[in-house]
Write a protein that holds these residues in place. Sequence first.
Motif, PDB file in Angstrom:
ATOM      1  N   GLN A  47       1.214   3.894  -3.104  1.00  0.00           N
ATOM      2  CA  GLN A  47       0.820   5.278  -2.841  1.00  0.00           C
ATOM      3  C   GLN A  47       1.943   6.238  -3.202  1.00  0.00           C
ATOM      4  OE1 GLN A  47      -0.585   6.098   1.145  1.00  0.00           O
ATOM      5  NE2 GLN A  47      -1.088   8.206   0.644  1.00  0.00           N
ATOM      6  N   ARG A 101       0.833  -1.210   0.000  1.00  0.00           N
ATOM      7  CA  ARG A 101       0.000   0.000   0.000  1.00  0.00           C
ATOM      8  C   ARG A 101       0.869   1.262   0.000  1.00  0.00           C
ATOM      9  NH1 ARG A 101      -2.838  -1.150   4.173  1.00  0.00           N
ATOM     10  NH2 ARG A 101      -1.718   0.064   5.699  1.00  0.00           N
ATOM     11  N   GLN A 120       1.833   9.047  -6.197  1.00  0.00           N
ATOM     12  CA  GLN A 120       2.003  10.454  -5.818  1.00  0.00           C
ATOM     13  C   GLN A 120       3.183  11.078  -6.538  1.00  0.00           C
ATOM     14  OE1 GLN A 120       2.143   9.930  -1.542  1.00  0.00           O
ATOM     15  NE2 GLN A 120       0.018  10.611  -1.319  1.00  0.00           N
ATOM     16  N   VAL A 178      -3.376  10.673  -3.778  1.00  0.00           N
ATOM     17  CA  VAL A 178      -3.736   9.323  -3.356  1.00  0.00           C
ATOM     18  C   VAL A 178      -4.014   9.277  -1.859  1.00  0.00           C
ATOM     19  CG1 VAL A 178      -3.012   6.892  -3.293  1.00  0.00           C
ATOM     20  CG2 VAL A 178      -2.207   8.387  -5.145  1.00  0.00           C
ATOM     21  N   GLU A 179      -5.167   8.720  -1.506  1.00  0.00           N
ATOM     22  CA  GLU A 179      -5.469   8.379  -0.117  1.00  0.00           C
ATOM     23  C   GLU A 179      -5.496   6.871  -0.067  1.00  0.00           C
ATOM     24  OE1 GLU A 179      -8.373  10.552   2.282  1.00  0.00           O
ATOM     25  OE2 GLU A 179      -8.753  11.745   0.475  1.00  0.00           O
ATOM     26  N   SER A 180      -4.976   6.292   1.020  1.00  0.00           N
ATOM     27  CA  SER A 180      -4.938   4.841   1.092  1.00  0.00           C
ATOM     28  C   SER A 180      -5.510   4.326   2.401  1.00  0.00           C
ATOM     29  CB  SER A 180      -3.510   4.330   0.894  1.00  0.00           C
ATOM     30  OG  SER A 180      -2.685   4.755   1.952  1.00  0.00           O
TER      31      SER A 180
END
Length: 125
Positions: free
Chosen positions: A18, A14, A22, A28-30
Amino acid sequence: MIRILLAEDDTSMREYLQRALQRVGYEVESVGCGTEAMPLLEAGKYDLLLTDIVMPEMDGIELAQKASAIDPSIRVMFITGFAAVALQGGRTAPEAKLLSKPFHLKDLVAEVDRLFQSEDQHGRL
């Protein structure tokens, strides 16, 4: 800026995905699972849901179905090592791209870019 919601239960994968997305200019939100993604989907607008299929609590297919119900315009891309198993049994997912693990970061970035370049060509952005 294009906004991506990344749902991946493997922490190192993750964080790696991300950072890579970026670095090429995506916002990006994870999250670590589908249940963590739901409040974000309900509260904000995302252009792409990038999700693993096999996750605890809520798998990626269920997450994609719920995300599409909230926002029918959201794009979906699955990242998984278990695609054949997860997509069996009559379960249907929204129209989505599928990227099988292992993959190179450049392949992921190219697929994401391709999703939004085709939008640009049709003037829908």
